[in-house]
Design a protein around this motif. Structure first.
Motif, short mmCIF file in Angstrom:
data_model
loop_
_atom_site.label_atom_id
_atom_site.label_comp_id
_atom_site.label_asym_id
_atom_site.label_seq_id
_atom_site.Cartn_x
_atom_site.Cartn_y
_atom_site.Cartn_z
N CYS A 124 -69.17 -23.82 2.79
CA CYS A 124 -70.37 -23.41 3.53
C CYS A 124 -70.30 -21.92 3.80
O CYS A 124 -69.21 -21.37 4.04
N ILE A 125 -71.44 -21.27 3.73
CA ILE A 125 -71.54 -19.84 4.03
C ILE A 125 -72.52 -19.67 5.18
O ILE A 125 -73.65 -20.15 5.12
N GLU A 126 -72.08 -19.01 6.24
CA GLU A 126 -72.94 -18.77 7.39
C GLU A 126 -73.03 -17.27 7.65
O GLU A 126 -72.14 -16.49 7.28
N ASP A 164 -70.39 -30.56 7.59
CA ASP A 164 -70.52 -30.15 8.99
C ASP A 164 -69.34 -29.28 9.42
O ASP A 164 -69.51 -28.28 10.14
N GLU A 165 -68.13 -29.66 9.00
CA GLU A 165 -66.94 -28.94 9.44
C GLU A 165 -66.87 -27.53 8.85
O GLU A 165 -66.57 -26.57 9.57
N PHE A 189 -67.25 -24.02 11.10
CA PHE A 189 -66.21 -22.99 11.07
C PHE A 189 -66.75 -21.69 10.51
O PHE A 189 -66.42 -20.61 11.01
N ALA A 190 -67.58 -21.76 9.49
CA ALA A 190 -68.16 -20.54 8.91
C ALA A 190 -69.02 -19.80 9.94
O ALA A 190 -69.01 -18.57 10.00
N ALA A 191 -69.75 -20.54 10.76
CA ALA A 191 -70.58 -19.91 11.80
C ALA A 191 -69.70 -19.18 12.82
O ALA A 191 -70.02 -18.07 13.26
N TYR A 194 -67.58 -17.32 4.23
CA TYR A 194 -67.51 -18.42 3.27
C TYR A 194 -66.25 -19.21 3.61
O TYR A 194 -65.16 -18.67 3.58
N GLU A 195 -66.43 -20.48 3.94
CA GLU A 195 -65.27 -21.33 4.21
C GLU A 195 -65.26 -22.48 3.21
O GLU A 195 -66.24 -23.21 3.09
N GLY A 196 -64.16 -22.59 2.49
CA GLY A 196 -63.99 -23.66 1.51
C GLY A 196 -62.83 -24.56 1.92
O GLY A 196 -61.85 -24.11 2.50
#
Length: 202
Positions: A187-189, A113-114, A118-120, A197-199
């Protein structure tokens, strides 16, 4: 006569080797310039004129709660990770990341979820300025929206076709390194033609 021969010999020596020295200096200068580009924190690659990618990452080795108030003390357990419902595009890109990792013998990553939230946010932000400023500012201000994190990465891309995103990242060393990194939550939004892309590793 000996002096004249010595002067001639010395002149020939200087004119023969001086251009080589200059060429070597130019080559050294050019090598330094390309080394700078190669080691630059921000990586830029372009296949088509409207395709761009950038990569960034950060890590904290010591995280006292006085300096990082959003980070939980080590004595408390890490909060449970919630798995979000992904869009078709996010699922496709995340599957591509995991196919790349699996091909290298690495374990797959999963969305949280986090990281998705953040990616969005970042996908929308980079539509107004294609850079890592929003990522680095949050790192500097200790406001990355993670309840607990030790390492974080970001890849961003602009492309008309989401099927090309993982390929673009794979073809750039910095982006490929982020996809291989030890960040179990990724997650990639998407926001229009922009992708973030946030890892994160807790």
């Amino acid at each position: 006569m000996i002096r004249i021969v010595s002067v001639i010999f010395l002149s020939i020596f200087i004119f023969t080797f001086f251009p080589i020295s200059t060429a070597n200096a130019d080559q050294t200068q050019n090598n330094s310039f390309f080394s700078f580009l190669e080691k630059s924190i921000l990586a830029y690659t372009s296949g088509i004129s409207n395709q761009h990618v950038l990569a960034a990452q950060t890590q904290i080795t010591i995280a006292p709660t006085t300096l990082f108030p959003t980070i939980l003390p080590t004595s408390q357990p890490t909060p449970p990770i919630q798995t979000p419902q992904l869009s078709i595009i996010s699922t496709y890109i995340l599957n591509g990341v995991n196919e790349y990792r699996t091909s290298l013998g690495l374990s797959p990553v999963q969305a949280s979820d986090e990281t998705c939230a953040f990616a969005a946010i970042r996908a929308q932000e980079i539509s107004h300025g294609f850079n890592h400023n929003g990522f680095y500012e949050r790192v500097k201000n200790h406001t990355l929206p993670y309840s607990w994190w030790a390492h974080a990465t970001e890849n961003i891309a602009e492309a008309p076709d989401y099927h090309e995103i993982v390929k673009l990242w794979k073809n750039s060393p910095e982006h490929a390194a982020n996809m291989r990194d030890n960040t179990p939550y990724v997650c990639i939004e998407q926001y229009g033609p922009y992708y973030a892309y946030e890892g994160m590793r807790p």
